[in-house]
Motif scaffolding. Structure first.
Motif, PDB file in Angstrom:
ATOM      1  N   PHE A   1       6.764 -56.167  38.407  1.00  0.00           N
ATOM      2  CA  PHE A   1       6.453 -57.315  37.591  1.00  0.00           C
ATOM      3  C   PHE A   1       6.032 -57.030  36.253  1.00  0.00           C
ATOM      4  O   PHE A   1       6.036 -57.786  35.362  1.00  0.00           O
ATOM      5  N   PHE A   2       5.381 -55.729  36.137  1.00  0.00           N
ATOM      6  CA  PHE A   2       4.957 -55.317  34.786  1.00  0.00           C
ATOM      7  C   PHE A   2       6.185 -55.180  33.724  1.00  0.00           C
ATOM      8  O   PHE A   2       6.181 -55.549  32.608  1.00  0.00           O
ATOM      9  N   LEU A   3       7.215 -54.614  34.221  1.00  0.00           N
ATOM     10  CA  LEU A   3       8.404 -54.616  33.592  1.00  0.00           C
ATOM     11  C   LEU A   3       9.099 -55.804  32.971  1.00  0.00           C
ATOM     12  O   LEU A   3       9.384 -55.947  32.126  1.00  0.00           O
ATOM     13  N   ALA A   4       9.018 -56.809  34.067  1.00  0.00           N
ATOM     14  CA  ALA A   4       9.407 -58.117  33.854  1.00  0.00           C
ATOM     15  C   ALA A   4       8.654 -58.718  32.653  1.00  0.00           C
ATOM     16  O   ALA A   4       9.041 -59.378  31.623  1.00  0.00           O
ATOM     17  N   GLY A   5       7.064 -58.324  32.568  1.00  0.00           N
ATOM     18  CA  GLY A   5       6.338 -59.019  31.721  1.00  0.00           C
ATOM     19  C   GLY A   5       6.560 -58.318  30.193  1.00  0.00           C
ATOM     20  O   GLY A   5       6.727 -59.181  29.284  1.00  0.00           O
ATOM     21  N   LEU A   6       7.004 -57.022  30.408  1.00  0.00           N
ATOM     22  CA  LEU A   6       6.997 -56.382  29.058  1.00  0.00           C
ATOM     23  C   LEU A   6       8.280 -56.680  28.375  1.00  0.00           C
ATOM     24  O   LEU A   6       8.147 -57.035  27.182  1.00  0.00           O
ATOM     25  N   PHE A   7       9.565 -56.794  29.035  1.00  0.00           N
ATOM     26  CA  PHE A   7      10.654 -57.093  28.630  1.00  0.00           C
ATOM     27  C   PHE A   7      10.461 -58.610  28.158  1.00  0.00           C
ATOM     28  O   PHE A   7      11.213 -59.149  27.355  1.00  0.00           O
ATOM     29  N   GLY A   8       9.900 -59.209  28.991  1.00  0.00           N
ATOM     30  CA  GLY A   8       9.835 -60.811  28.557  1.00  0.00           C
ATOM     31  C   GLY A   8       8.943 -60.831  27.301  1.00  0.00           C
ATOM     32  O   GLY A   8       9.334 -61.880  26.481  1.00  0.00           O
ATOM     33  N   PHE A   9       8.012 -60.303  27.080  1.00  0.00           N
ATOM     34  CA  PHE A   9       7.067 -60.258  25.930  1.00  0.00           C
ATOM     35  C   PHE A   9       7.995 -60.001  24.750  1.00  0.00           C
ATOM     36  O   PHE A   9       8.221 -60.390  23.457  1.00  0.00           O
ATOM     37  N   ALA A  10       8.836 -58.989  24.934  1.00  0.00           N
ATOM     38  CA  ALA A  10       9.844 -58.552  23.818  1.00  0.00           C
ATOM     39  C   ALA A  10      10.605 -59.725  23.459  1.00  0.00           C
ATOM     40  O   ALA A  10      11.093 -59.853  22.310  1.00  0.00           O
ATOM     41  N   LEU A  11      11.275 -60.288  24.675  1.00  0.00           N
ATOM     42  CA  LEU A  11      12.381 -61.173  24.283  1.00  0.00           C
ATOM     43  C   LEU A  11      11.759 -62.565  23.617  1.00  0.00           C
ATOM     44  O   LEU A  11      12.246 -63.060  22.816  1.00  0.00           O
ATOM     45  N   VAL A  12      10.505 -62.762  23.809  1.00  0.00           N
ATOM     46  CA  VAL A  12       9.829 -63.990  23.316  1.00  0.00           C
ATOM     47  C   VAL A  12       9.523 -63.817  21.877  1.00  0.00           C
ATOM     48  O   VAL A  12       9.741 -64.555  21.041  1.00  0.00           O
TER      49      VAL A  12
ATOM     50  N   VAL B   1      17.583 -58.225  31.977  1.00  0.00           N
ATOM     51  CA  VAL B   1      16.703 -57.343  32.607  1.00  0.00           C
ATOM     52  C   VAL B   1      15.467 -57.865  33.130  1.00  0.00           C
ATOM     53  O   VAL B   1      14.865 -57.707  34.245  1.00  0.00           O
ATOM     54  N   VAL B   2      14.918 -58.969  32.537  1.00  0.00           N
ATOM     55  CA  VAL B   2      13.632 -59.734  32.890  1.00  0.00           C
ATOM     56  C   VAL B   2      13.855 -60.268  34.480  1.00  0.00           C
ATOM     57  O   VAL B   2      12.933 -60.242  35.202  1.00  0.00           O
ATOM     58  N   SER B   3      14.938 -60.868  34.349  1.00  0.00           N
ATOM     59  CA  SER B   3      15.466 -61.623  35.796  1.00  0.00           C
ATOM     60  C   SER B   3      15.581 -60.561  36.859  1.00  0.00           C
ATOM     61  O   SER B   3      15.036 -60.888  38.113  1.00  0.00           O
ATOM     62  N   LEU B   4      16.200 -59.288  36.650  1.00  0.00           N
ATOM     63  CA  LEU B   4      16.471 -58.542  37.604  1.00  0.00           C
ATOM     64  C   LEU B   4      14.990 -58.008  38.073  1.00  0.00           C
ATOM     65  O   LEU B   4      15.031 -57.754  39.186  1.00  0.00           O
ATOM     66  N   CYS B   5      14.061 -57.690  37.140  1.00  0.00           N
ATOM     67  CA  CYS B   5      12.903 -56.855  37.287  1.00  0.00           C
ATOM     68  C   CYS B   5      11.888 -57.924  38.182  1.00  0.00           C
ATOM     69  O   CYS B   5      11.542 -57.723  39.285  1.00  0.00           O
ATOM     70  N   LEU B   6      12.077 -59.246  37.932  1.00  0.00           N
ATOM     71  CA  LEU B   6      11.303 -60.277  38.856  1.00  0.00           C
ATOM     72  C   LEU B   6      11.769 -60.445  40.143  1.00  0.00           C
ATOM     73  O   LEU B   6      10.880 -60.544  41.107  1.00  0.00           O
ATOM     74  N   GLN B   7      13.124 -60.439  40.141  1.00  0.00           N
ATOM     75  CA  GLN B   7      13.652 -60.787  41.523  1.00  0.00           C
ATOM     76  C   GLN B   7      13.515 -59.408  42.400  1.00  0.00           C
ATOM     77  O   GLN B   7      12.900 -59.500  43.398  1.00  0.00           O
ATOM     78  N   ILE B   8      13.604 -58.066  41.763  1.00  0.00           N
ATOM     79  CA  ILE B   8      13.226 -57.019  42.406  1.00  0.00           C
ATOM     80  C   ILE B   8      11.607 -56.706  42.868  1.00  0.00           C
ATOM     81  O   ILE B   8      11.221 -56.752  44.119  1.00  0.00           O
ATOM     82  N   GLY B   9      10.780 -57.482  41.907  1.00  0.00           N
ATOM     83  CA  GLY B   9       9.285 -57.333  42.345  1.00  0.00           C
ATOM     84  C   GLY B   9       9.188 -58.456  43.418  1.00  0.00           C
ATOM     85  O   GLY B   9       8.248 -58.185  44.097  1.00  0.00           O
ATOM     86  N   VAL B  10       9.880 -59.678  43.515  1.00  0.00           N
ATOM     87  CA  VAL B  10       9.634 -60.631  44.673  1.00  0.00           C
ATOM     88  C   VAL B  10       9.886 -60.093  45.839  1.00  0.00           C
ATOM     89  O   VAL B  10       9.331 -60.120  46.921  1.00  0.00           O
ATOM     90  N   ASN B  11      11.166 -59.161  45.881  1.00  0.00           N
ATOM     91  CA  ASN B  11      11.479 -58.617  47.020  1.00  0.00           C
ATOM     92  C   ASN B  11      10.300 -57.374  47.542  1.00  0.00           C
ATOM     93  O   ASN B  11      10.284 -57.653  49.018  1.00  0.00           O
TER      94      ASN B  11
END
Length: 294
Positions: free
Chosen positions: A97-108, A46-56
């Motif tokens: 990017f916010f969702l990537a950060g949110l799910f990334g924090f949860a993973l960490v 989920v983090v990776s997908l959100c980050l890629q979509i954010g980049v696009n």
């Protein structure tokens, strides 16, 4: 007002294998150590997908307001083609990017891999400054470096580390291969766009290398992925199953060798992504199978 279909196209779904591939290989490497946690793998995806979509979306916004996308082949550009307000596309990027950060924090937090927290923050900052900000590095020929580091090394090894708590040679080599093929996708994209990028002042690596040099770079990146499979096979012989994916790469190399330009290169972008995804899934299966061997 852009339609839902246009927003989906603006997210450039053909590039999403770049986000799936490192998670697959990182999880396969963790499985080889008998340390797989499927919930963490899902969060990493989920983090990776959100980050890629954010980049696009961020690229669409930044290139659009600079006028770089006014004449462009390939997928639609929401801002460049006047399909959506630039501010709305920027918001879409920020939400991603916010969702990537949110799910990334949860993973960490769940994995206790706190080392990944500043690294994840760096991913988001780097994603925005690829074409955003006052001095975007994507305009200085460093886009491939970003993709190799963040969608290759960081995404693959981060996935593995959050599950296994350590790295392995197979994981490291797999990360290099993932990064090389992710970079090849960008190389194919930028090869197609050399004329328009040069005209607009976007000095991508492809513009700097020229047409023939860019084609050679693509071949070299594919070769790097072959070498990483061979390296993984030293530790896990079943990794050789990934060589079957090169049946998909051969037609792509032939298209580039034929000297195709412009719209003839559009399919190469999507098919390189498909090749990377198949390669990554097979490599993950091959590496992971080592855990099943006596």
């Amino acid at each position: 007002m852009a339609t839902l279909s246009q927003w989906v196209q603006g997210a450039r779904p053909r590039t999403l294998p770049v986000a799936v591939s490192p998670v697959a290989v990182g999880t396969g490497a963790a499985y080889a150590l008998n340390r797989t946690t499927w919930g963490y793998a899902l969060l990493a995806l989920v983090v990776s997908l959100c980050l890629q979509i954010g980049v696009n979306y961020a690229n669409d916004y930044s290139d659009g307001i600079r006028g770089t996308d006014e004449v462009r082949l390939g997928p639609i550009r929401l801002v460049g083609q006047g399909l959506a307000e630039p501010s709305n596309v920027k918001v879409a990027a920020m939400v991603s990017f916010f969702l990537a950060g949110l799910f990334g924090f949860a993973l960490v937090a769940l994995s206790q891999a706190w080392l990944m927290l500043p690294i994840g923050a760096a991913c988001v900052v780097a994603a925005w400054h690829y074409t955003g900000g006052k001095n975007p590095y994507g305009y200085r020929g460093l886009g491939e470096v970003f993709v190799f580091v963040f969608f290759g090394l960081v995404a693959t090894l981060g996935t593995m580390y959050t599950q296994a708590g350590r790295l392995s040679w197979s994981g490291l080599l797999g990360a290099v291969g993932v990064g090389a093929l992710a970079s090849a996708i960008l190389v194919a994209n930028n090869l197609r766009d050399i004329p328009t990028d040069a005209e607009s002042g976007k000095r991508t690596l492809a513009v700097r290398l020229g047409d023939e040099g860019t084609r050679r770079l693509y071949y070299g990146l594919v070769l790097v992925s072959v070498l990483t499979v061979a390296g993984c096979a030293v530790v896990s012989p079943t990794a050789l199953v990934a060589l079957a994916a090169y049946l998909l790469a051969h037609p792509l190399i032939e298209v580039l060798r034929s000297g195709a330009t412009g719209r003839a290169l559009v399919p190469v972008l999507a098919r390189t992504g498909q090749f990377q995804l198949v390669w990554s899934l097979l490599l993950a299966l091959g590496i992971g199978s080592a855990a099943l061997l006596p």
